[in-house]
Each structure stands twice: as C-alpha cells, then as structure tokens.
Design a protein around this motif. Sequence first.
Motif, PDB file in Angstrom:
ATOM      1  N   HIS A  37      -4.217  10.423   1.206  1.00 10.14           N
ATOM      2  CA  HIS A  37      -3.793   9.712  -0.012  1.00 10.14           C
ATOM      3  C   HIS A  37      -2.329   9.682   0.123  1.00 10.14           C
ATOM      4  O   HIS A  37      -1.659   8.616  -0.516  1.00 10.14           O
ATOM      5  CB  HIS A  37      -4.167  10.516  -1.099  1.00 10.14           C
TER       6      HIS A  37
ATOM      7  N   GLN B  21      -7.638   5.484   5.493  1.00  8.10           N
ATOM      8  CA  GLN B  21      -8.032   6.481   4.787  1.00  8.10           C
ATOM      9  C   GLN B  21      -8.109   7.998   5.314  1.00  8.10           C
ATOM     10  O   GLN B  21      -8.985   8.738   5.329  1.00  8.10           O
ATOM     11  CB  GLN B  21      -9.368   6.259   4.062  1.00  8.10           C
TER      12      GLN B  21
ATOM     13  N   LEU C 166      -2.934   4.969   5.930  1.00 14.97           N
ATOM     14  CA  LEU C 166      -3.254   4.715   4.727  1.00 14.97           C
ATOM     15  C   LEU C 166      -4.416   3.879   4.595  1.00 14.97           C
ATOM     16  O   LEU C 166      -5.560   4.176   3.997  1.00 14.97           O
ATOM     17  CB  LEU C 166      -2.394   4.322   4.020  1.00 14.97           C
TER      18      LEU C 166
ATOM     19  N   ASP D  40       0.830  -1.257  -0.135  1.00 11.70           N
ATOM     20  CA  ASP D  40      -0.201  -0.053   0.085  1.00 11.70           C
ATOM     21  C   ASP D  40       0.910   1.166  -0.059  1.00 11.70           C
ATOM     22  O   ASP D  40       0.554   2.132  -0.759  1.00 11.70           O
ATOM     23  CB  ASP D  40      -0.896   0.120   1.115  1.00 11.70           C
ATOM     24  N   LEU D  41       1.780   1.158   0.970  1.00 12.87           N
ATOM     25  CA  LEU D  41       2.792   2.432   0.854  1.00 12.87           C
ATOM     26  C   LEU D  41       3.618   2.570  -0.324  1.00 12.87           C
ATOM     27  O   LEU D  41       3.779   3.904  -0.797  1.00 12.87           O
ATOM     28  CB  LEU D  41       3.739   2.231   2.103  1.00 12.87           C
TER      29      LEU D  41
ATOM     30  N   ARG E  58       3.661   6.545  -2.102  1.00 15.03           N
ATOM     31  CA  ARG E  58       2.676   7.372  -1.098  1.00 15.03           C
ATOM     32  C   ARG E  58       3.602   8.027  -0.010  1.00 15.03           C
ATOM     33  O   ARG E  58       3.094   8.774   0.628  1.00 15.03           O
ATOM     34  CB  ARG E  58       1.694   6.756  -0.244  1.00 15.03           C
TER      35      ARG E  58
END
Length: 577
Positions: free
Chosen positions: A418, A415, A412, A22-23, A38
């Motif tokens: 972003h 939420q 992240l 995700d990062l 991110r």
Amino acid sequence: MSKLESTLTVHCDEDGGLGIQDLLSSIELPNRQIVPNRLVKVALYEHCAALFGGPPNEAHYDLYRQWHTGRWGMIITGNVQVTRDHLSLGRDMIIPEVVNAETVEPFKRLAAVIHGDSQLWQDTPSDGPIRPLAILQLSHAGRQSANILGGRWPFVPPLAPSAIPLGRSATGATRDSGLSSTLSDFIHAFAFQVPRPMSMEQIDEAADAFVKGARVAAQSGFDGVELHAAHGYLLAQFISSKTNKRDDEYSVQAHSLRLLHRIVTGIRTCEDIPRSFILGVKLNAADYVSRPHSGNRTSAEETPVADEDRALDHVREIASWDMVEFIEVSGGDYENAEFMDTQKSARQALFAHFSRRAMQALSAGPLPRHGMHTRPGSALSAGDAAEKPGSRPPLILLTGGFRSLPLLVSALRQQHAHLLGVGRLSVLCPDLPARLHSALSKNKNGSAPAALADLIEEPDLGVGRPPPPGSLSRSLRYRLERALVSAFFALWSLLPVELPKLVGAGANMAWHIVMMRRVAAGREVDYSVGGLGAVVRMWLWTAPASETIAATQDIWDSWVVMGLIGVVIGLVVGMLV
C-alpha cells in the motif's frame, strides 16, 4: 541544473500520467488518519547526535526540514534508542531517562520541523499544502550494540534473549575462505561482545522503555511510532530462532511475538497516548531465510530458502491484535550484510514477493484471533474468530531496492504494497515527491512527457567518481584520495584474505550518512567521495550545539581529512603485514 536534476526525468504514461497519480494518491490508515501520498521516507541512521547519544539537534532539524519540503506522505525518523546503554554506533538519538518539559523539547521541535510548522522555530513559512505524518522509530540494539560505542564500559556485554554471539563463521568453510572468516570473526569478536541473556526483570525494563518512548513521541507531537523489530535488533532477536534459545514464556516455541505484543498492548493502554496515535511495526523478511552451510554444496543448492509460512503467520497475528496501523517489510542485519545491499536484485525480489503475499493474506477475510488482547475498546474477547465490524487490517509498507520510478509505479500497481518506503534514494533526491507533483502538474498543462531515466546514480565506493570540471580543490582532493585508496587495495590484494562483507556494507552506510550531512547543509550529493573517504568523514565529525553543520563541513572536506586517510591506511597495513 545538477546531474541528478537532469536525470530525474519523469515518465508520464500514455494513460495521462496515471502511474504518478497512483504514487501521489492518498490512503487511509486503519485508525482513519490520512497519509497524503504513498511515498514514505523510511528510517535511515543519521549518525548526527552527540557522541554516546543524545536528543535531536540542529543537524537533525536541518536534515528533516529538507525532507519536509520534499512533500513525503510519511516521514519516519532514524532509530531512536529507548535505553542509553544499548546504542548502535554511538551517535544515536536517545529517549531521555527523565521525561519533563525540558527533555521533551528537542523532540517537540523535531516533530514540528517534520510537519512543517517551521514558523514556530524560524521566520520561513511552511512550504506547500502537504503535511507529512511524523513517525518516531523506537529501537533497542540488543546484541548488536557495539563495544564501547554502545554506551557501556569497554567489553561489558550487551543484553539479548540468549547468549548467542554475533557474526561467528559457520563450519564447513574451505581453507582459502577460512582466513577471511578468521578476520571477520576477529572484527565481530572485538566489536560485539557475547551478550548476556536477559532476566525477566530486564525484559520488563525493556518493555517499559519502549512504552516510555511512545509516550515521549505523543507528548512531542509526533503522529505515531514504529517499533523496530527488524535488522537484527532486540525485538527481532526475540522473534528469530537464530538468536532466541530461551526455554521460558519468551521462547520462540512458547510465543515468539510475546515481547512485541506486550509492548504494543502497553502503548495502546497508556493513558497519555491518544487513540488516534499511529503504531507501526517493522519486520525483517531476511530473518525468515535460511542458507545451507555445507562446503560441498553447489551454488544452486546454496540458494536461500524462505520460510514464508512462518513469516505470514506473524503478519496475520500482528494484524489480528487490531492495534497496528502499518507493517513495514524490510530485511538484513549485521550478519547478513548482503541483504543490506541496495544493488542486490534478489533482495528486492524477496521483499516484494513476501509483501505481496502479506497483502493477499490480510485481504483474504476475517483474521483469526490468537488468544491475545485486541485494541482497547474492542468488543471482541480473546479467541473470538469473528472480525470486528468496521476494523481493517494494517497497511503494508514495502522498503528496499526502489532505485527508479518504474519500480515504484510497478510495485504499487502489482499490489505488492500500500505504501512504498524510500531510504537511500531520499538522500540522493530528498524532494522526490515534490518533483513528481511538479511533473504531473506540467503534464496536465499540456507539456510533452519527458524521457524515462533511472532516479539514482550508485556511488563508487572504491575511489569515487571524478568531480565535474571547474572545482580545483575537489579535483585535487579526489586525485589524492584515489591514489591512497588504490595503494590500500593494492597492498590488501597481497594478503590471502577478503574484506568482510560487513566492511562493504559499512562503507555504503557511511557514504549515505556523509551525503545526508551535505543535504542538511543545503548542498548537492558529492559523488567524488569514495567509500574510505566517506568512512573517515563519517567518524571525524562533531555534533553541532546551536550552529548548523555547514561550519564544520568545510573542515572535514579539507586536506586534513586526506592526511588522516593516509594515517588510517598506514595503521591498517602495518597491523596486517
């Protein structure tokens, strides 16, 4: 292997390391530019320019070359002042007064270093496939421009929206705290003059200076700019009712975002700036927090109260202009030093809650128009309530308090934002994204997940931490500095006053500035340096001309610095006793 490397152990979740994925996932800005991941290296004050300001130099190039190899998705520079006479602490980067090929060249080189186009300037090839977005942060210190160091003659006041002095204590203080407040007032009164209210002509000049700064950034090869409307600087001063008492068209009552909107519009309509140019705004969550002043209130009644509705209205309005790619949520200023403390959990909670509500507000549906112009080329007229087909709201960048990998992943996944802004952690671990890439790659190859550990070891701003064995000079230096600092605090404890909070925040900033210089020189962070030692090292430094900063580092780490620390302590104690 350093202690930081050994403690930087990455937790790969049971779902195959999805938290790290995700990062490291990319995301698209509203103008279709791609952020590779991110993790954003947000603005940090480098204090590396020449005295009384100047262009980027070798110290900046060495430092940002280290951050480039860290594979950050976006790298935002420290604040670059748009005028020479409103600096912060004297060693700020400054937009040149005259824009030509010669004055733009240092900024062009800095952008190239951030991008990794290092073959233009040295023989070492670019490292890795990640090309971070390079963002130049533009700022004007306003009333927070310090006396002398701010670039003006001594005791010449700075410009601001209104003549509101910085750092004067509130009424209702007790007798014991009154002496501390008096000391704090004295420090602020000497360091920061009562500002002069800006005339319309001076407001015009400030707006034009920001647009010129964006033009320099575009000509230099930067991907965009960030307008610093946080931390109590000029744009934040116009937004805040605490510092803006005007009764004209730039008043808070008339339109608190008028100056910001004027600058944004000026940048978007400038013919020298391409449409693909990224424009970000840094907002101050702490500006929307009020604290009761009564000395009879209980601690529960003194809990800060956040005016989130007003803050969210500002986020919505900025988004409705359809001219901004990202909004950074941060906080703190010279009067609200506790919000500059990365160890305050309430600080991070406030920012995270606000940024999450901002994301929800921007994704809730069409944004109302506020009678202001939108992005050049938009089919919408002013006041149109319909959303432009294909337009998207700005991304939210959350900054502050990220000291461990779980916090980053959690923000992240929940939420809250972003993009995740990493400041002081990027000093302690300048190659954090690269290490996460490496850990994820090893996990995919079947290696066992490592144990989870915090990424950051907080510095000891008192006397520092004992150095590792084997370094005789560092051990002797540490013992001498510890003795001097212990003597200083022992003498200070005899006085009926407390050190102002701004002093503690300044020591924290100085420590990270000194460590940035070590990072630029290719050295590890030195936790044996304490707060007072960091302050002395921060100021006893000369900007390099063409050589790297390593040549001067050994001098200021020597016994000469320790002797000067003793002189400083003697002078301070002599004035107080």
